[in-house]
Design a protein around this motif. Sequence first.
Motif, PDB file in Angstrom:
ATOM      1  N   TYR A  46       0.828  -1.205   0.000  1.00 49.71           N
ATOM      2  CA  TYR A  46       0.000   0.000   0.000  1.00 49.71           C
ATOM      3  C   TYR A  46       0.862   1.255   0.000  1.00 49.71           C
ATOM      4  O   TYR A  46       0.627   2.202  -0.779  1.00 49.71           O
ATOM      5  N   VAL A  47       1.890   1.268   0.841  1.00 49.29           N
ATOM      6  CA  VAL A  47       2.732   2.457   0.970  1.00 49.29           C
ATOM      7  C   VAL A  47       3.572   2.667  -0.284  1.00 49.29           C
ATOM      8  O   VAL A  47       3.745   3.802  -0.749  1.00 49.29           O
ATOM      9  N   ASP A  48       4.104   1.593  -0.858  1.00 46.86           N
ATOM     10  CA  ASP A  48       4.907   1.728  -2.067  1.00 46.86           C
ATOM     11  C   ASP A  48       4.081   2.265  -3.234  1.00 46.86           C
ATOM     12  O   ASP A  48       4.611   2.965  -4.106  1.00 46.86           O
ATOM     13  N   LEU A 108       2.919   0.522   9.526  1.00 45.70           N
ATOM     14  CA  LEU A 108       2.260   1.261   8.458  1.00 45.70           C
ATOM     15  C   LEU A 108       2.474   2.761   8.607  1.00 45.70           C
ATOM     16  O   LEU A 108       2.816   3.453   7.634  1.00 45.70           O
ATOM     17  N   SER A 109       2.276   3.283   9.808  1.00 43.05           N
ATOM     18  CA  SER A 109       2.468   4.717  10.041  1.00 43.05           C
ATOM     19  C   SER A 109       3.901   5.130   9.755  1.00 43.05           C
ATOM     20  O   SER A 109       4.155   6.157   9.099  1.00 43.05           O
ATOM     21  N   ASN A 110       4.841   4.333  10.244  1.00 41.97           N
ATOM     22  CA  ASN A 110       6.252   4.639  10.011  1.00 41.97           C
ATOM     23  C   ASN A 110       6.584   4.597   8.524  1.00 41.97           C
ATOM     24  O   ASN A 110       7.343   5.441   8.020  1.00 41.97           O
ATOM     25  N   ALA A 111       6.015   3.629   7.803  1.00 40.18           N
ATOM     26  CA  ALA A 111       6.306   3.495   6.374  1.00 40.18           C
ATOM     27  C   ALA A 111       5.758   4.671   5.576  1.00 40.18           C
ATOM     28  O   ALA A 111       6.414   5.173   4.661  1.00 40.18           O
ATOM     29  N   ILE A 112       4.555   5.128   5.910  1.00 36.97           N
ATOM     30  CA  ILE A 112       3.982   6.274   5.200  1.00 36.97           C
ATOM     31  C   ILE A 112       4.829   7.520   5.432  1.00 36.97           C
ATOM     32  O   ILE A 112       5.152   8.261   4.493  1.00 36.97           O
TER      33      ILE A 112
END
Length: 217
Positions: free
Chosen positions: A121-123, A197-201
């Motif tokens: 999702y983030v990529d 997820l938060s860190n990746a975004i």
Amino acid sequence: FRSGQTVVYVIYLATAVFLLQAGHGATSLAAVIIAGQSGGALFLFIVVWRLGWLTEARLRLRLALSLLRQAPYFFLMNLSVIGFNRMDILFISYFIGEAAAGVYNAAKLILQVCNLLAASYVDALYPSFARLFHRQRERLLPIAQASFRYASFIFVPLALVIAFSARPVIGLLYHRPDYAHSAFLLRLLIWQTLFFLSNAILSRLLLAMNRQDLSFW
């Protein structure tokens, strides 16, 4: 790329579950990890080759030096991710034992599949972040905030479902009483996906803004 890696990791998970059900110890998973990484590398090589990116190599010294100055941040970021993902297994195996590491890893395998979905999702967001930063910078922050909201609509319910159904999920995958404690661990570990997820975004947002130095720290 990430979808192919997700497929490879699902195959790795299925193989790992098969080995554990067959009575093999946690050390037998090392061969599966090597095979999974090799499969992922082969998949990416085929994709790059089919896209026609494997052309005659040319050395551009100025560009190479410019990229080299940015390399330490990307190298250290990936090194920290690898260390974070495997250090717990090494510590548990060393201080408690292989059996405990196997029980823990049984839950973490499911967590890593969820993390790969979050990473996919983030990529998918990153090209939009980079394009907005260079062309419509005023829209970047609203889009980033919306990406957090949409992600919460997907991954909070997913974490809740897995947390409440951890015992039947572990039982369905492993079919052995030795892994009963993995259900409790899965209920705790699954919430790490939301932090991941938060860190990746935020990390992709900083990368799009060419602030990989802040992303690393």
